[in-house]
Design a protein around this motif. Sequence first.
Motif, PDB file in Angstrom:
ATOM      1  N   UNK A 412      40.041  28.196  38.186  1.00 38.67           N
ATOM      2  CA  UNK A 412      40.360  29.390  38.190  1.00 38.67           C
ATOM      3  C   UNK A 412      39.358  30.356  37.205  1.00 38.67           C
ATOM      4  N   UNK A 413      38.674  29.845  36.379  1.00 40.52           N
ATOM      5  CA  UNK A 413      37.999  30.389  35.389  1.00 40.52           C
ATOM      6  C   UNK A 413      36.516  30.784  35.981  1.00 40.52           C
ATOM      7  N   UNK A 414      36.204  29.861  36.845  1.00 45.31           N
ATOM      8  CA  UNK A 414      34.857  30.151  37.468  1.00 45.31           C
ATOM      9  C   UNK A 414      35.024  31.040  38.630  1.00 45.31           C
ATOM     10  N   UNK A 415      36.105  30.918  39.440  1.00 48.39           N
ATOM     11  CA  UNK A 415      36.441  31.833  40.544  1.00 48.39           C
ATOM     12  C   UNK A 415      36.710  33.296  40.167  1.00 48.39           C
ATOM     13  N   UNK A 416      37.131  33.266  39.073  1.00 47.96           N
ATOM     14  CA  UNK A 416      37.155  34.753  38.446  1.00 47.96           C
ATOM     15  C   UNK A 416      35.846  35.349  38.306  1.00 47.96           C
ATOM     16  N   UNK A 417      34.762  34.606  38.144  1.00 43.46           N
ATOM     17  CA  UNK A 417      33.425  35.265  37.784  1.00 43.46           C
ATOM     18  C   UNK A 417      33.270  36.128  38.852  1.00 43.46           C
ATOM     19  N   UNK A 418      33.671  35.944  40.045  1.00 45.89           N
ATOM     20  CA  UNK A 418      33.080  36.596  41.333  1.00 45.89           C
ATOM     21  C   UNK A 418      34.321  37.368  42.146  1.00 45.89           C
ATOM     22  N   UNK A 419      35.416  37.392  41.732  1.00 45.64           N
ATOM     23  CA  UNK A 419      36.438  38.016  42.299  1.00 45.64           C
ATOM     24  C   UNK A 419      37.503  38.733  41.206  1.00 45.64           C
ATOM     25  N   UNK A 420      38.185  39.833  41.755  1.00 49.77           N
ATOM     26  CA  UNK A 420      39.032  40.641  40.874  1.00 49.77           C
ATOM     27  C   UNK A 420      40.339  39.363  40.183  1.00 49.77           C
ATOM     28  N   UNK A 421      40.438  39.632  38.889  1.00 43.88           N
ATOM     29  CA  UNK A 421      41.238  38.476  38.460  1.00 43.88           C
ATOM     30  C   UNK A 421      42.820  38.709  39.026  1.00 43.88           C
ATOM     31  N   UNK A 422      43.064  40.028  39.161  1.00 43.45           N
ATOM     32  CA  UNK A 422      44.424  40.283  39.548  1.00 43.45           C
ATOM     33  C   UNK A 422      44.598  39.936  41.034  1.00 43.45           C
ATOM     34  N   UNK A 423      43.823  40.231  41.961  1.00 48.46           N
ATOM     35  CA  UNK A 423      43.992  39.759  43.344  1.00 48.46           C
ATOM     36  C   UNK A 423      43.758  38.027  43.460  1.00 48.46           C
ATOM     37  N   UNK A 459      30.713  35.113  32.056  1.00 47.71           N
ATOM     38  CA  UNK A 459      29.407  34.780  32.360  1.00 47.71           C
ATOM     39  C   UNK A 459      28.702  35.890  33.121  1.00 47.71           C
ATOM     40  N   UNK A 460      29.376  36.448  34.265  1.00 47.88           N
ATOM     41  CA  UNK A 460      28.786  37.466  35.178  1.00 47.88           C
ATOM     42  C   UNK A 460      29.432  39.147  34.786  1.00 47.88           C
ATOM     43  N   UNK A 461      28.587  39.885  35.034  1.00 44.60           N
ATOM     44  CA  UNK A 461      28.811  41.386  34.776  1.00 44.60           C
ATOM     45  C   UNK A 461      29.925  41.643  35.722  1.00 44.60           C
ATOM     46  N   UNK A 462      30.215  41.123  36.916  1.00 42.19           N
ATOM     47  CA  UNK A 462      31.419  41.302  37.888  1.00 42.19           C
ATOM     48  C   UNK A 462      32.491  40.703  37.367  1.00 42.19           C
ATOM     49  N   UNK A 463      32.433  39.823  36.288  1.00 39.25           N
ATOM     50  CA  UNK A 463      33.539  38.923  36.208  1.00 39.25           C
ATOM     51  C   UNK A 463      34.756  39.697  35.396  1.00 39.25           C
ATOM     52  N   UNK A 464      34.422  40.501  34.727  1.00 42.29           N
ATOM     53  CA  UNK A 464      35.484  41.541  34.293  1.00 42.29           C
ATOM     54  C   UNK A 464      34.597  42.704  33.794  1.00 42.29           C
ATOM     55  N   UNK A 465      35.766  43.936  33.828  1.00 41.68           N
ATOM     56  CA  UNK A 465      35.097  45.429  33.376  1.00 41.68           C
ATOM     57  C   UNK A 465      34.340  45.332  32.261  1.00 41.68           C
ATOM     58  N   UNK A 466      35.252  44.612  30.941  1.00 39.26           N
ATOM     59  CA  UNK A 466      34.314  44.772  29.659  1.00 39.26           C
ATOM     60  C   UNK A 466      33.005  44.061  29.887  1.00 39.26           C
ATOM     61  N   UNK A 487      29.422  28.898  27.767  1.00 37.26           N
ATOM     62  CA  UNK A 487      29.416  28.285  26.583  1.00 37.26           C
ATOM     63  C   UNK A 487      31.037  28.886  26.480  1.00 37.26           C
ATOM     64  N   UNK A 488      31.240  30.327  26.691  1.00 40.16           N
ATOM     65  CA  UNK A 488      32.711  30.785  26.474  1.00 40.16           C
ATOM     66  C   UNK A 488      33.581  30.084  27.537  1.00 40.16           C
ATOM     67  N   UNK A 489      33.353  30.309  28.505  1.00 40.95           N
ATOM     68  CA  UNK A 489      33.869  29.651  29.736  1.00 40.95           C
ATOM     69  C   UNK A 489      34.506  28.209  29.398  1.00 40.95           C
ATOM     70  N   UNK A 490      33.396  27.512  29.010  1.00 39.94           N
ATOM     71  CA  UNK A 490      33.748  25.837  28.835  1.00 39.94           C
ATOM     72  C   UNK A 490      34.807  25.762  27.569  1.00 39.94           C
ATOM     73  N   UNK A 491      34.614  26.632  26.525  1.00 42.21           N
ATOM     74  CA  UNK A 491      35.584  26.719  25.176  1.00 42.21           C
ATOM     75  C   UNK A 491      36.901  27.129  25.832  1.00 42.21           C
TER      76      UNK A 491
END
Length: 512
Positions: A412-423, A459-466, A487-491
């Motif tokens: 779920x964490x790494x999938x969210x790097x490329x897709x809208x977390x709500x969707x 990790x990715x600019x598209x991961x979240x709006x912030x 590192x933040x993802x793993x933490x």
Amino acid sequence: MALTLQQRVGRAGLILGPVLALALHFALPETFTNAQGQVVAFSLAGRATLAMMAWMATWWMTEAVDIEVTALLPIAAFPLAGIMPLARTTANYGADVIFLFLGGFVLALAIQRWGLDRRIAFATLKLVGTRPKAIVGGTMAATAFVSMWVSNTATAAMMVPIVLSVIDVALRRRTGRGLAEHGGIPLEDRDLSNFAFSALLGVAYAASIGGLGTIIGSPPNGILVRFVEQSAGIRIGFLEWMAIGVPMMLAFLPLAWFLNTTLLFPSRMGEIEGGREYVRDEWAKLGALNAGERVTLGVFAVTVVLWMSSPLLKDWSVGGMRPLAGLSDAGIAILAAIALFLLPVDRAQGIRAMDWATAQKLPWGVLILFGGGLALAAATEANGVPQYIGALAADFAGWPVWAALLAIITIMVFMSELTSNTAQVATMLPILAALAPVLGLPAGMLLVPATIAASCAFMMPVGTPPNAIVFGTGLVRMPQMIRAGLWLNLTGILVIFVLTYLVVVPTLGAGR
């Protein structure tokens, strides 16, 4: 003009979505063997629902069209495909959780309109001082707190200019030139550049982490709350969510600060010369609380108290009657919104704490996205899709509970790097709900950490709006964001995994 990679993926997804849905609809069996070894009929509506799930997931993940447009598909397609009648489909677009967010959005707009969020930010900087680590810690704390109540996008958009001003002050004191003259952050000054990177990325991280704290802090939280209520009859109230989300936030935020300032971007800078003066001057410009701030702060405080005390208030009885039995989190949010439209800020000029011109800035698309996700979840429950998915997942039954939980959080964490977390959450919750009994897990033990994990993409600019807002400054490069974000993802994975056992299970109960 050559197409970008995202445009090519989007065009492919536009065709792939309906083609995949059609192929899946005809490929799915009319019967299947359930976990008890019984042959069960898989209805036409169930097969159509799973096909539509594939279609919507494809369009959401490839962003073939705006994700809000994809969320409207159920209204047109579900009645035609025999999945769910129109009235039942559209009812999901008016679910109570949508009005909880609507009221929360109005409250957030009032906070922004009158500058209360900026006051919170500078009050924090005034309190922590102007040493680099303290500045990063203070801005992260302020960002996280505001993000509990205001959208993480708006919070990051407000905090980034403040952080850039502090960085500019530090740069001018060290070199005599600001960011504009340098054309960015001078990498040759390692201490200064590390402070700048940690401060900017700290805002992005804290905005996402803060959103974990409340139901209205992040849209996936609301999707989950409504899903478990309609699928399992379990109600997660505002205070009950805070009992889960706030410990997650309080555990993760200091770790993110430590990683950011000590391991990833260490800086030996002392107190920033002129930093205190800058903060003092900006605080002085804010002046005393204006009328709008006072009204908004009062409504905000009362709303939070009501959200937190609503379980007690609903049980309060007078003469054998419970006058507040109908109190709900959504009702409180809408009462707060109405109060802001009614309460005057300037009686002479007819100015109130909120007006419709400001309210038009509401993120209406998020509310539509909610509705589409809830409609999809309702259709899967109504048409037996979880039972079919559970039968397919029988091979996972031998997995240790801890391994299955860790794997799902990581995915779920790494999938969210490329897709809208709500969707993503709207698509995955029905699948995970079907998977939970196969793995021998209580539904809550799987759904809650999976939902929280979807908001932890760093990790990715598209991961979240912030992330996108910070990357959009042009001061943080992709390698820096990916390295720090990994590192933040793993933490985050570790924090969510551990606190699932320490917080989620005790709060929701083993059977949930």
